[in-house]
Design a protein around this motif. Structure first.
Motif, PDB file in Angstrom:
ATOM      1  N   MET A 184     101.487  11.313  85.486  1.00 54.59           N
ATOM      2  CA  MET A 184     100.420  11.012  85.202  1.00 54.59           C
ATOM      3  C   MET A 184     100.247  11.680  83.782  1.00 54.59           C
ATOM      4  SD  MET A 184      97.802  12.486  87.973  1.00 54.59           S
ATOM      5  CE  MET A 184      98.925  13.874  88.754  1.00 54.59           C
ATOM      6  N   ASN A 185      99.301  10.893  82.986  1.00 55.44           N
ATOM      7  CA  ASN A 185      99.258  11.277  81.556  1.00 55.44           C
ATOM      8  C   ASN A 185      97.745  11.309  81.085  1.00 55.44           C
ATOM      9  OD1 ASN A 185     102.096  10.843  80.649  1.00 55.44           O
ATOM     10  ND2 ASN A 185     101.704   8.858  81.190  1.00 55.44           N
ATOM     11  N   VAL A 186      97.507  12.175  80.021  1.00 51.91           N
ATOM     12  CA  VAL A 186      95.953  12.299  79.696  1.00 51.91           C
ATOM     13  C   VAL A 186      95.560  10.938  79.600  1.00 51.91           C
ATOM     14  CG1 VAL A 186      94.649  12.951  77.940  1.00 51.91           C
ATOM     15  CG2 VAL A 186      96.430  14.289  78.606  1.00 51.91           C
ATOM     16  N   GLY A 187      94.207  10.916  80.290  1.00 47.91           N
ATOM     17  CA  GLY A 187      93.273   9.649  80.176  1.00 47.91           C
ATOM     18  C   GLY A 187      93.709   8.617  81.599  1.00 47.91           C
ATOM     19  N   ASP A 188      94.589   8.958  82.272  1.00 52.57           N
ATOM     20  CA  ASP A 188      94.750   8.284  83.385  1.00 52.57           C
ATOM     21  C   ASP A 188      93.852   8.292  84.447  1.00 52.57           C
ATOM     22  OD1 ASP A 188      97.093   7.272  82.288  1.00 52.57           O
ATOM     23  OD2 ASP A 188      98.501   8.228  84.078  1.00 52.57           O
ATOM     24  N   LEU A 189      93.172   7.236  85.082  1.00 50.73           N
ATOM     25  CA  LEU A 189      92.260   7.387  86.111  1.00 50.73           C
ATOM     26  C   LEU A 189      93.206   7.283  87.421  1.00 50.73           C
ATOM     27  CD1 LEU A 189      89.169   7.192  86.752  1.00 50.73           C
ATOM     28  CD2 LEU A 189      89.456   4.688  87.036  1.00 50.73           C
ATOM     29  N   ILE A 190      92.749   8.406  88.191  1.00 54.86           N
ATOM     30  CA  ILE A 190      93.618   8.438  89.735  1.00 54.86           C
ATOM     31  C   ILE A 190      92.553   8.384  90.755  1.00 54.86           C
ATOM     32  CG2 ILE A 190      95.558   9.628  88.520  1.00 54.86           C
ATOM     33  CD1 ILE A 190      94.498  12.237  89.746  1.00 54.86           C
ATOM     34  N   GLU A 191      93.035   7.870  91.770  1.00 58.37           N
ATOM     35  CA  GLU A 191      92.579   7.907  92.725  1.00 58.37           C
ATOM     36  C   GLU A 191      93.151   8.493  94.035  1.00 58.37           C
ATOM     37  OE1 GLU A 191      90.628   3.786  94.936  1.00 58.37           O
ATOM     38  OE2 GLU A 191      92.616   4.026  95.416  1.00 58.37           O
ATOM     39  N   TYR A 192      92.140   9.185  94.578  1.00 59.50           N
ATOM     40  CA  TYR A 192      92.616  10.076  95.908  1.00 59.50           C
ATOM     41  C   TYR A 192      92.116   9.740  97.256  1.00 59.50           C
ATOM     42  CZ  TYR A 192      92.678  14.267  98.852  1.00 59.50           C
ATOM     43  OH  TYR A 192      92.715  15.259  99.973  1.00 59.50           O
ATOM     44  N   THR A 193      92.831   9.476  98.219  1.00 57.36           N
ATOM     45  CA  THR A 193      92.556   8.999  99.495  1.00 57.36           C
ATOM     46  C   THR A 193      92.639  10.269 100.620  1.00 57.36           C
ATOM     47  OG1 THR A 193      93.229   6.922  99.060  1.00 57.36           O
ATOM     48  CG2 THR A 193      92.805   7.187 101.352  1.00 57.36           C
ATOM     49  N   VAL A 194      91.554  10.623 101.170  1.00 58.01           N
ATOM     50  CA  VAL A 194      91.611  11.699 102.117  1.00 58.01           C
ATOM     51  C   VAL A 194      92.463  11.102 103.317  1.00 58.01           C
ATOM     52  CG1 VAL A 194      90.131  12.961 103.497  1.00 58.01           C
ATOM     53  CG2 VAL A 194      89.249  12.409 101.412  1.00 58.01           C
TER      54      VAL A 194
ATOM     55  N   GLY B 298      94.021  10.524 106.462  1.00 58.05           N
ATOM     56  CA  GLY B 298      93.624  10.382 107.820  1.00 58.05           C
ATOM     57  C   GLY B 298      91.885   9.950 107.805  1.00 58.05           C
ATOM     58  N   GLY B 299      91.656   9.358 106.691  1.00 52.30           N
ATOM     59  CA  GLY B 299      90.188   9.046 106.457  1.00 52.30           C
ATOM     60  C   GLY B 299      89.909   7.805 105.542  1.00 52.30           C
ATOM     61  N   GLN B 300      88.819   7.548 105.319  1.00 49.58           N
ATOM     62  CA  GLN B 300      88.682   6.099 104.570  1.00 49.58           C
ATOM     63  C   GLN B 300      87.908   6.797 103.052  1.00 49.58           C
ATOM     64  OE1 GLN B 300      89.427   3.215 105.455  1.00 49.58           O
ATOM     65  NE2 GLN B 300      90.191   3.848 107.148  1.00 49.58           N
ATOM     66  N   GLU B 301      87.702   7.918 102.987  1.00 47.14           N
ATOM     67  CA  GLU B 301      87.011   8.357 101.892  1.00 47.14           C
ATOM     68  C   GLU B 301      87.881   8.461 100.648  1.00 47.14           C
ATOM     69  OE1 GLU B 301      84.595  11.900 102.061  1.00 47.14           O
ATOM     70  OE2 GLU B 301      84.517  11.776 104.355  1.00 47.14           O
ATOM     71  N   LYS B 302      87.461   8.340  99.547  1.00 52.51           N
ATOM     72  CA  LYS B 302      88.246   7.974  98.145  1.00 52.51           C
ATOM     73  C   LYS B 302      87.460   8.715  97.239  1.00 52.51           C
ATOM     74  CE  LYS B 302      90.781   4.027  99.332  1.00 52.51           C
ATOM     75  NZ  LYS B 302      91.526   3.043  99.034  1.00 52.51           N
ATOM     76  N   ALA B 303      88.411   9.381  96.206  1.00 54.96           N
ATOM     77  CA  ALA B 303      87.501   9.992  95.122  1.00 54.96           C
ATOM     78  C   ALA B 303      88.395   9.473  93.934  1.00 54.96           C
ATOM     79  CB  ALA B 303      87.663  11.453  95.083  1.00 54.96           C
ATOM     80  N   LEU B 304      87.575   9.469  92.530  1.00 61.11           N
ATOM     81  CA  LEU B 304      88.074   9.379  91.459  1.00 61.11           C
ATOM     82  C   LEU B 304      88.145  10.265  90.531  1.00 61.11           C
ATOM     83  CD1 LEU B 304      86.636   5.770  90.509  1.00 61.11           C
ATOM     84  CD2 LEU B 304      88.943   6.127  91.353  1.00 61.11           C
ATOM     85  N   GLY B 305      89.310  10.511  89.852  1.00 61.36           N
ATOM     86  CA  GLY B 305      89.514  11.454  88.783  1.00 61.36           C
ATOM     87  C   GLY B 305      90.151  11.081  87.591  1.00 61.36           C
ATOM     88  N   ILE B 306      90.023  11.793  86.657  1.00 64.13           N
ATOM     89  CA  ILE B 306      90.611  11.293  85.136  1.00 64.13           C
ATOM     90  C   ILE B 306      91.507  12.756  84.608  1.00 64.13           C
ATOM     91  CG2 ILE B 306      88.637  12.062  83.792  1.00 64.13           C
ATOM     92  CD1 ILE B 306      89.320   9.541  82.023  1.00 64.13           C
ATOM     93  N   VAL B 307      92.538  12.325  84.218  1.00 61.82           N
ATOM     94  CA  VAL B 307      93.508  13.401  83.534  1.00 61.82           C
ATOM     95  C   VAL B 307      92.781  13.857  82.287  1.00 61.82           C
ATOM     96  CG1 VAL B 307      95.811  13.923  83.024  1.00 61.82           C
ATOM     97  CG2 VAL B 307      95.433  12.535  85.095  1.00 61.82           C
TER      98      VAL B 307
END
Length: 66
Positions: free
Chosen positions: A1-11, A13-22
């Protein structure tokens, strides 16, 4: 991961997702024993520290920064 990368996290066992930025390369993190980055999560408005080079299976870089 580098500064500016958009990352997605999947919970696990679930369907929920979250977005984050480095936001920042933190260098060596003594707790992780490796390089780390600071990530801002849009859904929770929290900033966390994540491992830079060993993403868990439920994390994915979906857009690389320039």
């Amino acid at each position: 991961m580098n500064v500016g990368d958009l990352i997605e996290y999947t919970v696990i066992g679930g369907q929920e997702k979250a977005l984050g930025i480095v936001l920042k390369d933190l260098g060596y993190n003594i707790d992780y024993g490796e390089q780390a980055v600071s990530v801002y999560w849009f859904d929770s408005e929290l900033r966390t520290t994540e491992r830079k080079n060993s993403l868990p299976n439920n994390y994915e870089v979906i857009s690389e920064g320039r």
